[in-house]
Scaffold this active site. Structure first.
Site, PDB file in Angstrom:
ATOM      1  N   GLU A   1     -62.183 -48.698   8.334  1.00 30.41           N
ATOM      2  CA  GLU A   1     -61.473 -48.153   9.346  1.00 30.41           C
ATOM      3  C   GLU A   1     -61.097 -48.049  10.564  1.00 30.41           C
ATOM      4  OE1 GLU A   1     -60.660 -44.236   7.624  1.00 30.41           O
ATOM      5  OE2 GLU A   1     -60.788 -44.202   5.575  1.00 30.41           O
TER       6      GLU A   1
ATOM      7  N   LYS B   1     -65.182 -43.647  -2.534  1.00 28.63           N
ATOM      8  CA  LYS B   1     -64.329 -43.452  -1.359  1.00 28.63           C
ATOM      9  C   LYS B   1     -62.806 -44.238  -1.351  1.00 28.63           C
ATOM     10  CE  LYS B   1     -66.443 -41.680   2.485  1.00 28.63           C
ATOM     11  NZ  LYS B   1     -67.028 -40.609   2.306  1.00 28.63           N
TER      12      LYS B   1
ATOM     13  N   ARG C   1     -63.612 -28.522  -6.429  1.00 30.69           N
ATOM     14  CA  ARG C   1     -64.355 -27.142  -6.730  1.00 30.69           C
ATOM     15  C   ARG C   1     -63.666 -26.557  -5.408  1.00 30.69           C
ATOM     16  NH1 ARG C   1     -67.346 -30.440  -2.897  1.00 30.69           N
ATOM     17  NH2 ARG C   1     -67.463 -29.320  -0.677  1.00 30.69           N
TER      18      ARG C   1
ATOM     19  N   HIS D   1     -72.051 -32.665  10.248  1.00 30.38           N
ATOM     20  CA  HIS D   1     -71.546 -32.759   9.227  1.00 30.38           C
ATOM     21  C   HIS D   1     -70.498 -30.779   8.634  1.00 30.38           C
ATOM     22  CE1 HIS D   1     -69.751 -36.514  10.237  1.00 30.38           C
ATOM     23  NE2 HIS D   1     -70.859 -37.126  10.443  1.00 30.38           N
TER      24      HIS D   1
HETATM   25  C1  MV4 Z   1     -63.389 -40.387  10.566  1.00 35.04           C
HETATM   26  C2  MV4 Z   1     -63.474 -40.648  12.084  1.00 35.04           C
HETATM   27  C3  MV4 Z   1     -62.629 -41.102  13.044  1.00 35.04           C
HETATM   28  N1  MV4 Z   1     -61.749 -41.812  11.938  1.00 35.04           N
HETATM   29  N2  MV4 Z   1     -63.121 -41.139   9.872  1.00 35.04           N
HETATM   30  C4  MV4 Z   1     -66.758 -37.777   8.786  1.00 35.04           C
HETATM   31  C5  MV4 Z   1     -67.190 -37.480   7.922  1.00 35.04           C
HETATM   32  C6  MV4 Z   1     -66.376 -38.192   6.873  1.00 35.04           C
HETATM   33  N3  MV4 Z   1     -66.037 -37.455   5.568  1.00 35.04           N
HETATM   34  C7  MV4 Z   1     -65.218 -38.804   7.229  1.00 35.04           C
HETATM   35  N4  MV4 Z   1     -65.997 -38.789   8.602  1.00 35.04           N
HETATM   36  C8  MV4 Z   1     -64.704 -38.940   9.759  1.00 35.04           C
HETATM   37  N5  MV4 Z   1     -64.049 -39.560   9.435  1.00 35.04           N
HETATM   38  C9  MV4 Z   1     -62.071 -42.538  11.083  1.00 35.04           C
HETATM   39  N6  MV4 Z   1     -60.695 -43.524  10.400  1.00 35.04           N
HETATM   40  C10 MV4 Z   1     -63.806 -38.981  12.324  1.00 35.04           C
HETATM   41  C11 MV4 Z   1     -64.705 -38.642  11.061  1.00 35.04           C
HETATM   42  C12 MV4 Z   1     -65.795 -37.483  11.753  1.00 35.04           C
HETATM   43  C13 MV4 Z   1     -65.545 -36.504  11.267  1.00 35.04           C
HETATM   44  C14 MV4 Z   1     -64.448 -36.249  10.218  1.00 35.04           C
HETATM   45  C15 MV4 Z   1     -64.087 -34.521   9.937  1.00 35.04           C
HETATM   46  C16 MV4 Z   1     -64.862 -33.311  10.354  1.00 35.04           C
HETATM   47  C17 MV4 Z   1     -65.947 -33.850  11.169  1.00 35.04           C
HETATM   48  C18 MV4 Z   1     -66.344 -34.792  11.570  1.00 35.04           C
HETATM   49  C19 MV4 Z   1     -67.199 -35.219  12.869  1.00 35.04           C
HETATM   50  C20 MV4 Z   1     -67.663 -36.308  12.941  1.00 35.04           C
HETATM   51  C21 MV4 Z   1     -66.528 -37.526  12.374  1.00 35.04           C
END
Ligand code: MV4
Length: 673
Positions: A200, A116, A292, A235
């Site tokens: 973040e 990441k 992918r 997720h």
């Molecule tokens: C975040 C966020 C809020 N703020 N980053 C969840 C998995 C991942 N790959 C990144 N994710 C998130 N990052 C910041 N700075 C909220 C999430 C997140 C989320 C993002 C996409 C789809 C579903 C989600 C469910 C919970 C939290």
């Protein structure tokens, strides 16, 4: 172009790839494990190679076995699908070592997206917007905390090695920080063997909007617009759509250009997806890139009119991208709902079992079902329990969503618990209809999606009772119409006699609880109405059934609903969600006595398949008399006792109404015969 490819996957995605390959005249090789020996993808492929026992670690994840299969069959390229070996750089390298084309990105592109923080540094250098934060090598807790303090709370701690939400922790204030960081590090170390963290700014209501990109080996790159995948559960994506609601042309091109920059920053080739968080103010931030073809690619295919697997094959074979950015246009709106074998009422526990009855909605220009299973197949413990992807398209979001709800209604599965009702409740929930989406959607609207049992019982039980009463009346009438004896008392077209206090009792089962129902038919002038007593209430009910539609009036409240029936199990669909029930005991009212005599009536609307007994010949008890087909299932009607058939009322090929008398059967008086 390749003449033969191997698909290193199973299930719906293997079938999906085979379909396009076949259209392009490319031969296909499937690989399979023990559990998949008879599976659909093996059946569809031109050749198939056994690669090991059922567990993925002993079969689909064994790169060597897959490559051996490709060499043995002369496949020039391998399509990895998604999951399994699709983002495995080592497997890619093994392909290249054996002169096999990996249908996917170059090895360094896969590697670049492995971490990441490394990905963030690459994107930062390429001017792709990132969530404000710190992703440096210096892991001194004081440095990380200083970054958090400076950007302001809330912040989100993320494991550098993480993915799918693992190793993430929200921190809401400065004094919580140290403890949260320590906990996140512990969790991340135990999950990934690495406790490097980044921090973040925490976006509290973001949407997950991802851009489909494609790059060829000649420097061309395009984006095929966006997908909104905000509706997720732990997720896991649940329903995806394209385009993203509320997206402006300006934001679309900004995000599209950023996505292309992301891809080009890592020398990308083939199909890729750049995931962004889209904040409420329209700012968007790079999250990660998936190297992918994704599960949800069909919504992009539906709105772009392009076959992404075909694009993948062309690019992998060295051709130019089929279209330029200017040639790509969005047409209409598409949704994808993932149909899973799982129990939403038991924390979405994956379900296993045999798909005894599997009836997807009929496919058309508007409805597509991508699946890897057939009726009779098992959902095993070995693999992801996704049964199918239901994809719908229409010219706008409202129409497409109506199609989604309707198709979910029509989806009938028996044998394993599924999430279909949950999806229906979700798709028809007001905030979803209004496209009020963010990544917390399911949690936020939990009570709306999992509606309260109490409301259900108050509202839905009387509707269910009225439906059963009306259905039974209709059945008695149809029986009368089909009776060959015109002097039959049933021919008065009113099986429930006029001017008699007519009390009927039966029982409704819902969620394993039995509810007694009593019904009194009354007349007022020309119209009939029913006093239905159920669950402690007596209600004045009227209504009529037209196909699967119920038009009802209960205590003056008028509405309609859709009812699906399968083998005495009913599903009541309303805007508020779905309610399942069944009729337990037959009505003991007079009209029913004959209808149920010997069970020689059609169990539902269907077609006569064949007559198995000879007229006026003795038959034994339980000997098959005839076969009817309804809802793609065959039903054998058997002799209720020893006796003989005097007459069959239908011949093979006839359409038969549910409840119609099928034979004139005379029981033999000589029990010993
Ligand atoms: C975040 C966020 C809020 N703020 N980053 C969840 C998995 C991942 N790959 C990144 N994710 C998130 N990052 C910041 N700075 C909220 C999430 C997140 C989320 C993002 C996409 C789809 C579903 C989600 C469910 C919970 C939290």
């Amino acid at each position: 172009m390749f003449t033969k490819i191997l698909i290193a996957n199973r299930g719906e995605i293997a079938c999906r790839v085979i379909k396009t390959a076949r259209q392009m005249g490319i031969l296909t090789v499937a690989v399979y494990s023990d559990a998949d020996a008879e599976s659909l993808h093996v059946n569809m492929a031109d050749e198939a190679v056994y690669i090991g026992p059922s567990p993925s670690k002993e079969s689909y994840l064994l790169g060597d076995k897959v490559i051996e299969a490709a060499i043995r069959t002369g496949a020039q390229a391998i399509h990895p699908g998604y999951g399994f070996l699709s983002e495995n750089a080592e497997f890619c390298r093994a392909c290249s070592d054996n002169n096999i084309t990996f249908i996917g990105p170059p090895i360094p592109a896969i590697e670049a997206m492995g971490s990441k923080s490394a990905a963030k540094s690459i994107m930062e250098a390429a001017d792709v917007p990132l969530v404000p934060g710190y992703h440096g090598d210096d892991q001194n807790p004081a440095i990380i905390k200083k970054a958090a303090d400076e950007m302001g709370y809330p912040v989100l701690l993320k494991a550098t090695a993480g993915g799918g939400g693992k190793g993430m922790r929200q921190v809401w204030s400065e004094d919580e920080f140290d403890e949260a960081l320590a906990a996140a590090k512990r969790e991340s170390l135990s999950s990934f063997g690495d406790d490097t963290m980044l921090v973040e700014k925490y976006l509290t209501q973001p949407r997950h909007v991802e851009i489909q990109v494609f790059c060829d080996n000649h420097g061309n790159a395009v984006y095929l617009f966006e997908r909104d995948c905000s509706v997720q559960r732990r997720h896991q994506k649940v329903i995806e759509e394209a385009p993203a609601p509320g997206m402006t042309d300006e934001l679309r091109s900004k995000m599209g250009e950023s996505a292309i920059q992301s891809a080009q920053a890592i020398g990308y080739q083939g199909a890729g997806t750049v995931e962004f968080l889209l904040d409420v103010d329209g700012s968007f931030y790079f999250m990660e890139m998936n190297t992918r073809l994704q599960v949800e690619h069909p919504v992009t295919e539906m709105i772009s009119g392009q076959d992404l697997v075909e694009w993948q094959l062309r690019v992998a074979a060295g051709e130019d991208l089929p279209l330029s950015q200017e040639q790509l246009k969005i047409n209409g709106h598409a949704f994808e709902a993932r149909i899973y074998a799982e129990d939403p009422n038991n924390d979405f526990l994956p379900a296993t079992g045999t798909l005894n009855f599997l009836q997807p909605p009929i496919e058309s220009e508007n409805v597509r079902v991508d699946t890897g299973v057939r009726q009779g197949d098992d959902v095993s413990v070995f693999y992801d329990p996704m049964i199918a992807k239901l994809i719908v398209w229409d010219e706008n979001r409202d129409k497409a969503l109506q199609r989604l709800a309707k198709s979910l209604m029509e989806y009938r599965i028996k044998g394993v618990t599924t999430n279909i009702d949950f999806l229906y409740n979700l798709a028809t929930a007001k905030p979803f209809v209004e496209a009020d989406l963010d990544t917390g959607f399911i949690e936020k609207h939990h009570d709306l999606i999992f509606h309260k049992e109490e409301t259900l019982l108050n509202d839905e039980l009387p509707i269910a009772a009225l439906y059963l009463v009306l259905a039974q009346k209709a059945q008695a009438q149809s029986k009368a119409n089909n009776s060959k004896d015109p002097s039959s008392p049933w021919h008065q077209n009113n099986a429930w006699r006029l001017n008699e206090a007519n009390l009927h009792r039966f029982e409704i089962e819902h969620n394993d609880v039995i509810y007694p129902v009593s019904v009194e038919e009354k007349r007022s002038g020309n119209s009939a109405y029913f006093m239905i007593s159920i669950n402690g209430k007596t209600l004045d009910c009227q209504g009529r059934i037209d196909g699967e539609q119920l038009f009802a009036n209960i205590d003056g409240y008028r509405f309609n609903a859709t009812i699906g029936e399968n083998d005495n199990h009913y599903s009541l669909f309303r805007q508020s969600g779905v309610f399942h029930f069944s009729k337990v005991s037959p009505d003991l009212g007079q009209a029913d006595d004959e209808a149920n005599a010997g069970g020689l009536t059609a169990p539902m609307n269907g077609t006569m398949v064949s007559l198995l007994a000879d007229v006026n010949e003795h038959v034994e008890k339980d000997q098959p008399l005839l076969i009817m087909e309804a809802m793609k299932m065959e039903h054998t009607i058997r002799a209720p006792s020893a006796g003989m058939v005097k007459e069959f009322y239908f011949t093979a090929g006839d359409m038969v109404d549910g409840g119609a008398e099928l034979v004139d059967f005379v029981a033999s008086t000589d029990e010993g015969a």
